[in-house]
Write an enzyme that holds these catalytic residues in place. Structure first.
Site, PDB file in Angstrom:
ATOM      1  N   GLY A 160      -1.259 130.139 136.895  1.00 41.33           N
ATOM      2  CA  GLY A 160      -1.467 128.938 137.691  1.00 41.33           C
ATOM      3  C   GLY A 160      -1.533 129.266 139.167  1.00 41.33           C
ATOM      4  O   GLY A 160      -1.656 130.437 139.576  1.00 41.33           O
ATOM      5  N   ILE A 162       0.754 129.221 141.471  1.00 38.26           N
ATOM      6  CA  ILE A 162       1.849 130.031 142.013  1.00 38.26           C
ATOM      7  C   ILE A 162       1.605 131.509 141.724  1.00 38.26           C
ATOM      8  O   ILE A 162       1.797 132.360 142.592  1.00 38.26           O
ATOM      9  CB  ILE A 162       3.198 129.568 141.443  1.00 38.26           C
ATOM     10  CG1 ILE A 162       3.476 128.116 141.847  1.00 38.26           C
ATOM     11  CG2 ILE A 162       4.326 130.475 141.937  1.00 38.26           C
ATOM     12  CD1 ILE A 162       4.698 127.507 141.189  1.00 38.26           C
ATOM     13  N   SER A 181      -1.555 134.944 129.750  1.00 44.29           N
ATOM     14  CA  SER A 181      -1.869 133.526 129.882  1.00 44.29           C
ATOM     15  C   SER A 181      -2.866 133.113 128.827  1.00 44.29           C
ATOM     16  O   SER A 181      -3.744 133.889 128.441  1.00 44.29           O
ATOM     17  CB  SER A 181      -2.447 133.220 131.271  1.00 44.29           C
ATOM     18  OG  SER A 181      -2.911 131.887 131.343  1.00 44.29           O
ATOM     19  N   ARG A 182      -2.739 131.878 128.365  1.00 45.42           N
ATOM     20  CA  ARG A 182      -3.723 131.343 127.422  1.00 45.42           C
ATOM     21  C   ARG A 182      -4.906 130.708 128.135  1.00 45.42           C
ATOM     22  O   ARG A 182      -5.904 130.368 127.501  1.00 45.42           O
ATOM     23  CB  ARG A 182      -3.061 130.282 126.529  1.00 45.42           C
ATOM     24  CG  ARG A 182      -1.954 130.827 125.629  1.00 45.42           C
ATOM     25  CD  ARG A 182      -1.392 129.724 124.753  1.00 45.42           C
ATOM     26  NE  ARG A 182      -0.870 128.626 125.559  1.00 45.42           N
ATOM     27  CZ  ARG A 182      -0.625 127.415 125.074  1.00 45.42           C
ATOM     28  NH1 ARG A 182      -0.885 127.140 123.803  1.00 45.42           N
ATOM     29  NH2 ARG A 182      -0.130 126.477 125.860  1.00 45.42           N
ATOM     30  N   SER A 183      -4.793 130.547 129.464  1.00 49.56           N
ATOM     31  CA  SER A 183      -5.816 129.784 130.180  1.00 49.56           C
ATOM     32  C   SER A 183      -6.791 130.646 130.983  1.00 49.56           C
ATOM     33  O   SER A 183      -7.803 130.138 131.449  1.00 49.56           O
ATOM     34  CB  SER A 183      -5.148 128.785 131.134  1.00 49.56           C
ATOM     35  OG  SER A 183      -4.386 129.464 132.119  1.00 49.56           O
ATOM     36  N   THR A 237      11.498 131.398 137.941  1.00 46.44           N
ATOM     37  CA  THR A 237      11.485 130.256 138.852  1.00 46.44           C
ATOM     38  C   THR A 237      10.642 129.130 138.274  1.00 46.44           C
ATOM     39  O   THR A 237      10.190 128.249 139.005  1.00 46.44           O
ATOM     40  CB  THR A 237      10.936 130.671 140.238  1.00 46.44           C
ATOM     41  OG1 THR A 237       9.669 131.325 140.070  1.00 46.44           O
ATOM     42  CG2 THR A 237      11.890 131.589 140.961  1.00 46.44           C
ATOM     43  N   ARG A 239      10.823 127.283 134.409  1.00 44.46           N
ATOM     44  CA  ARG A 239      11.663 126.342 133.683  1.00 44.46           C
ATOM     45  C   ARG A 239      12.651 127.118 132.823  1.00 44.46           C
ATOM     46  O   ARG A 239      12.308 128.132 132.215  1.00 44.46           O
ATOM     47  CB  ARG A 239      10.827 125.399 132.805  1.00 44.46           C
ATOM     48  CG  ARG A 239      10.046 124.350 133.586  1.00 44.46           C
ATOM     49  CD  ARG A 239      10.982 123.333 134.237  1.00 44.46           C
ATOM     50  NE  ARG A 239      10.272 122.239 134.893  1.00 44.46           N
ATOM     51  CZ  ARG A 239       9.914 122.230 136.180  1.00 44.46           C
ATOM     52  NH1 ARG A 239      10.171 123.290 136.931  1.00 44.46           N
ATOM     53  NH2 ARG A 239       9.306 121.179 136.695  1.00 44.46           N
ATOM     54  N   GLU A 268      20.602 121.429 133.388  1.00 44.01           N
ATOM     55  CA  GLU A 268      20.806 121.430 134.834  1.00 44.01           C
ATOM     56  C   GLU A 268      21.592 120.203 135.258  1.00 44.01           C
ATOM     57  O   GLU A 268      21.376 119.107 134.726  1.00 44.01           O
ATOM     58  CB  GLU A 268      19.453 121.481 135.549  1.00 44.01           C
ATOM     59  CG  GLU A 268      18.734 122.796 135.289  1.00 44.01           C
ATOM     60  CD  GLU A 268      17.400 122.926 136.002  1.00 44.01           C
ATOM     61  OE1 GLU A 268      16.883 121.894 136.490  1.00 44.01           O
ATOM     62  OE2 GLU A 268      16.864 124.047 136.076  1.00 44.01           O
ATOM     63  N   HIS A 287      17.834 125.556 141.057  1.00 41.30           N
ATOM     64  CA  HIS A 287      16.522 124.922 140.922  1.00 41.30           C
ATOM     65  C   HIS A 287      16.057 124.305 142.247  1.00 41.30           C
ATOM     66  O   HIS A 287      15.607 123.153 142.285  1.00 41.30           O
ATOM     67  CB  HIS A 287      16.551 123.850 139.831  1.00 41.30           C
ATOM     68  CG  HIS A 287      15.164 123.492 139.337  1.00 41.30           C
ATOM     69  ND1 HIS A 287      14.930 122.872 138.142  1.00 41.30           N
ATOM     70  CD2 HIS A 287      13.928 123.670 139.891  1.00 41.30           C
ATOM     71  CE1 HIS A 287      13.641 122.664 137.966  1.00 41.30           C
ATOM     72  NE2 HIS A 287      13.006 123.151 139.022  1.00 41.30           N
TER      73      HIS A 287
END
Length: 329
Positions: A160, A162, A181-183, A237, A239, A268, A287
């Protein structure tokens, strides 16, 4: 519960967990500058709101929005997250119902997450905590165990914004980038796209930068950590639930993972008795490590712009399920 509402063309509602009420208020103030208003609900669950039957556009800040919540909003046509993440929204269910799912992609948000991820990686390589302790404890002798980043193979999970910001910043550092990555759909200079097993076996450091969904939940567990070379570093960083935390603790205790920096947790805030808190080879942050004043200032206006576009019948560029919705037409 705090509510405020005036007439608006799209029946916009803002549902926010109480600790994020300030962010919601900022977005509503920015909305008013666009000539729109919204109902604000400071709640932990949408069933705390008596009637949402007229809501057409929902801004959800950490408040679950699944099938049962969508059932309470028969006119709903869009759900918006004011940040990059939107895992509290059931995007698959929304797509089935023809509901758009959008998020706010402030450049400062991506940049802050990229910079903080790199910072945590460098802190692990240079053993920042241990090195600072030399001075604080007057230890004297310096057992040099620090490492440079140059020449390291970075295994990045996720492709993505980031991830791309991280690679852009480290391109001149002499790192080798392997990405799972799948994308990813086209070759990228300087980046090798590899299966997860290969990434785990080759990486000197693993950076978790993917979204949380059914396919990525606990994608890193005992079986995966057994594939890494002893001493591998890990930074998460993204989830917390992407990693099986019990397996993470075991890998850190055994040395299979040399050290880890963790900003996100399955529950959290991180519970006071969480075993990760007892380990000496971890950096833990609550977070928020990539959150910054610049993104805080930019976010409300960008989110209000997305809501305005939706209110006027348009579709924002940040719609995450636009292709799926188009296939339904």
């Amino acid at each position: 519960m705090n509510t405020s509402q005036t007439q608006n063309s799209a029946r916009i509602a803002v549902a926010t967990i109480p600790r994020a009420a300030g962010l919601a208020a900022g977005i509503i103030a920015a909305l008013r500058e666009h000539g729109l208003d919204a109902a604000q609900y400071d709640v932990n669950r949408l069933d705390e709101v008596a009637d949402m039957s007229e809501v057409e556009v929902l801004l959800s800040i950490g408040v679950l929005c699944r099938a049962q919540e969508m059932d309470r909003m028969p006119r709903l046509r869009a759900i918006v997250s004011p940040v990059l993440g939107f895992d509290w929204i059931d995007a698959d269910e929304a797509t089935r119902r023809g509901i758009a799912v959008c998020n706010t992609e402030a450049a400062e948000n991506r940049e802050g997450m990229a910079e903080s991820t790199i910072m945590l990686l460098l802190a692990l390589l240079y053993r920042l905590q241990d090195t600072e302790a030399l001075l604080r404890t007057n230890a004297g002798a310096d057992p040099i165990k620090r490492h440079i980043l140059k020449g390291r193979t970075l295994g990045i999970i996720g492709w993505g914004g980031i991830t791309r910001e991280v690679i852009a910043r480290l391109a001149a550092w002499g790192c080798h980038f392997i990405v799972h990555s799948r994308s990813a759909s086209a070759p990228v200079p300087g980046v090798s796209f590899v299966p997860l097993d290969e990434l785990l076996a080759r990486a000197d450091a693993i950076l978790v930068l993917t979204s949380l969904n059914p396919a990525t939940r606990h994608m890193l567990g005992r079986e995966q950590f057994a594939m890494v070379r002893p001493g591998t570093l890990l930074v998460n960083t993204a989830r917390g639930a992407i990693i099986d935390e019990a397996a993470l603790v075991e890998a850190l205790k055994s040395g299979q993972l040399g050290a880890a920096a963790i900003d996100v947790f399955e529950k959290e805030p991180c519970p006071p008795d969480h075993p990760l808190r007892e380990l000496p080879n971890v950096i833990l942050t609550p977070h928020c490590i990539g959150h910054n004043e610049e993104a805080k200032e930019a976010g409300p206006g960008l989110t209000a712009g997305i809501l305005k576009t939706l209110a006027e019948g348009g579709m924002p560029d940040s719609c995450r399920n636009a292709e799926a919705l188009a296939r339904r037409d």
